[in-house]
Enzyme design. Structure first.
Site, PDB file in Angstrom:
ATOM      1  N   CYS A 140       5.802  -0.352   7.634  1.00 42.14           N
ATOM      2  CA  CYS A 140       5.438   0.635   6.645  1.00 42.14           C
ATOM      3  C   CYS A 140       6.690   1.245   5.863  1.00 42.14           C
ATOM      4  CB  CYS A 140       5.134   1.915   7.836  1.00 42.14           C
ATOM      5  SG  CYS A 140       4.752   3.295   6.899  1.00 42.14           S
ATOM      6  N   LEU A 141       6.417   1.660   4.608  1.00 38.05           N
ATOM      7  CA  LEU A 141       7.619   1.833   4.028  1.00 38.05           C
ATOM      8  C   LEU A 141       8.225   3.391   4.320  1.00 38.05           C
ATOM      9  CD1 LEU A 141       5.814   1.132   0.358  1.00 38.05           C
ATOM     10  CD2 LEU A 141       7.409  -0.218   1.729  1.00 38.05           C
ATOM     11  N   GLY A 149       0.939  -1.136   0.075  1.00 31.18           N
ATOM     12  CA  GLY A 149      -0.010  -0.121   0.031  1.00 31.18           C
ATOM     13  C   GLY A 149       0.779   1.284  -0.018  1.00 31.18           C
ATOM     14  N   HIS A 178      -4.445   1.573   7.787  1.00 31.17           N
ATOM     15  CA  HIS A 178      -3.257   1.975   8.083  1.00 31.17           C
ATOM     16  C   HIS A 178      -2.834   3.320   6.924  1.00 31.17           C
ATOM     17  CE1 HIS A 178       1.501   1.102   8.188  1.00 31.17           C
ATOM     18  NE2 HIS A 178       1.328   1.917   7.107  1.00 31.17           N
ATOM     19  N   GLU A 179      -3.429   2.775   5.552  1.00 28.83           N
ATOM     20  CA  GLU A 179      -3.231   3.754   4.726  1.00 28.83           C
ATOM     21  C   GLU A 179      -4.014   5.101   5.231  1.00 28.83           C
ATOM     22  OE1 GLU A 179      -0.684   3.714   2.753  1.00 28.83           O
ATOM     23  OE2 GLU A 179      -0.558   1.311   3.335  1.00 28.83           O
ATOM     24  N   GLN A 218       3.162  10.127   1.350  1.00 26.48           N
ATOM     25  CA  GLN A 218       4.278   9.323   1.615  1.00 26.48           C
ATOM     26  C   GLN A 218       5.326   9.685   0.495  1.00 26.48           C
ATOM     27  OE1 GLN A 218       2.211   5.139   2.549  1.00 26.48           O
ATOM     28  NE2 GLN A 218       4.316   5.059   3.634  1.00 26.48           N
ATOM     29  N   HIS A 223      -2.360   7.443   7.366  1.00 25.64           N
ATOM     30  CA  HIS A 223      -1.476   8.407   6.872  1.00 25.64           C
ATOM     31  C   HIS A 223      -2.048   9.827   6.423  1.00 25.64           C
ATOM     32  CE1 HIS A 223       2.215   6.113   6.628  1.00 25.64           C
ATOM     33  NE2 HIS A 223       1.713   5.066   6.140  1.00 25.64           N
TER      34      HIS A 223
HETATM   35  O1  K1U Z   1       4.016   2.284   3.989  1.00 27.90           O
HETATM   36  C1  K1U Z   1       2.999   1.928   3.763  1.00 27.90           C
HETATM   37  O2  K1U Z   1       2.028   2.406   4.067  1.00 27.90           O
HETATM   38  C2  K1U Z   1       2.657   0.286   3.311  1.00 27.90           C
HETATM   39  C3  K1U Z   1       2.794  -0.833   4.112  1.00 27.90           C
HETATM   40  C4  K1U Z   1       1.317  -1.296   4.142  1.00 27.90           C
HETATM   41  C5  K1U Z   1       0.756  -2.249   5.417  1.00 27.90           C
HETATM   42  C6  K1U Z   1       1.584  -3.585   5.161  1.00 27.90           C
HETATM   43  C7  K1U Z   1       1.248  -4.272   6.396  1.00 27.90           C
HETATM   44  C8  K1U Z   1       0.171  -4.098   7.262  1.00 27.90           C
HETATM   45  C9  K1U Z   1      -0.043  -2.662   7.140  1.00 27.90           C
HETATM   46  C10 K1U Z   1       0.236  -1.726   6.270  1.00 27.90           C
HETATM   47  C11 K1U Z   1       3.611  -1.819   3.592  1.00 27.90           C
HETATM   48  O3  K1U Z   1       3.398  -2.154   2.499  1.00 27.90           O
HETATM   49  S1  K1U Z   1       4.834  -2.431   4.609  1.00 27.90           S
HETATM   50  C12 K1U Z   1       5.779  -3.560   3.495  1.00 27.90           C
HETATM   51  C13 K1U Z   1       5.113  -4.821   3.338  1.00 27.90           C
HETATM   52  O4  K1U Z   1       3.992  -5.102   4.127  1.00 27.90           O
HETATM   53  C14 K1U Z   1       5.226  -6.079   2.270  1.00 27.90           C
HETATM   54  C15 K1U Z   1       6.289  -5.767   1.695  1.00 27.90           C
HETATM   55  C16 K1U Z   1       6.709  -6.716   0.697  1.00 27.90           C
HETATM   56  C17 K1U Z   1       5.707  -8.056   0.330  1.00 27.90           C
HETATM   57  C18 K1U Z   1       4.632  -8.074   1.137  1.00 27.90           C
HETATM   58  C19 K1U Z   1       4.274  -7.105   2.187  1.00 27.90           C
HETATM   59 ZN    ZN Z   2       2.680   2.995   6.175  1.00 31.65          ZN
END
Ligand code: K1U
Ligand code: ZN
Length: 172
Positions: A95-96, A47, A137-138, A52, A141
């Site tokens: 979270c990225l 996401g 979560h998004e 972001q 943000h």
């Molecule tokens: O930064 C963000 O908002 C994105 C975040 C979204 C999220 C993931 C898990 C739980 C809640 C919200 C991410 O994408 S973190 C990276 C991640 O989950 C992932 C990375 C590679 C493959 C699969 C998942």
């Molecule tokens: Zn995030």
């Protein structure tokens, strides 16, 4: 399409409340969503909120399909939560904007949402599982909230220190 830079904590723009998209979804918004999706896939993540990448607009992209060869991109413009389940569920979130940090956050297990899609059409649907976790979560943000804000002050400050330290090492 272009790859954009993902802001990391404690960047002040991540604290901003994003403003709604006014006057419908335009080609300019679609170009932004295309860039966001490319940036999210490259990271990789499931996401991404526009704030972001430094654009405080109420736009989210997502792909929770977890299949690289069968992508299922989703786009959410001006999303609203219209219902939350009383039942809560804990999920380990990442979270990225907070790289390499993962922790459990408790949120409503299911939510109903209303939003405009890529073509500006209004959609209403119910989310559960990872979809429910990710959209909440998004949408945090969009309010200037990162998942660390759901944790204790000790955990939050320790996570921010780790992110800053990793960035100092990367910059060497
Ligand atoms: O930064 C963000 O908002 C994105 C975040 C979204 C999220 C993931 C898990 C739980 C809640 C919200 C991410 O994408 S973190 C990276 C991640 O989950 C992932 C990375 C590679 C493959 C699969 C998942
Ligand atoms: Zn995030």
């Amino acid at each position: 399409m272009a790859l954009r830079t993902i802001l990391t904590v404690p960047h002040p723009v991540l604290k901003q409340v994003s403003r709604p998209v006014e006057g419908g979804v335009t080609d300019e918004h679609r170009a932004l969503m295309d860039d966001m999706l490319e940036t999210m896939y490259e990271a990789p993540g499931v996401g991404l909120a526009a704030v972001q990448i430094g654009v405080p607009l109420r736009i989210i992209v997502m792909d929770i399909s977890a299949k690289e060869d069968e992508r299922e991109p989703r786009y959410f413009v001006n999303p609203e939560i219209t219902w939350k389940s009383d039942e809560l569920k804990s999920w380990e979130e990442g979270c990225l904007s907070v790289p390499e940090i993962y922790d459990d956050v408790e949120r409503p297990d299911r939510v109903k949402i209303r939003y405009l899609d890529y073509n500006g059409k209004e959609v209403e649907e119910e989310a559960d599982g990872l979809f429910a976790v990710c959209i909440q979560h998004e949408m945090d943000h969009l309010e200037g909230i990162v998942f660390l804000d759901h944790l204790s002050r000790l955990k939050r400050e320790s996570a921010i220190r780790k992110v800053k330290k990793a960035q100092r090492i990367e910059a060497l």
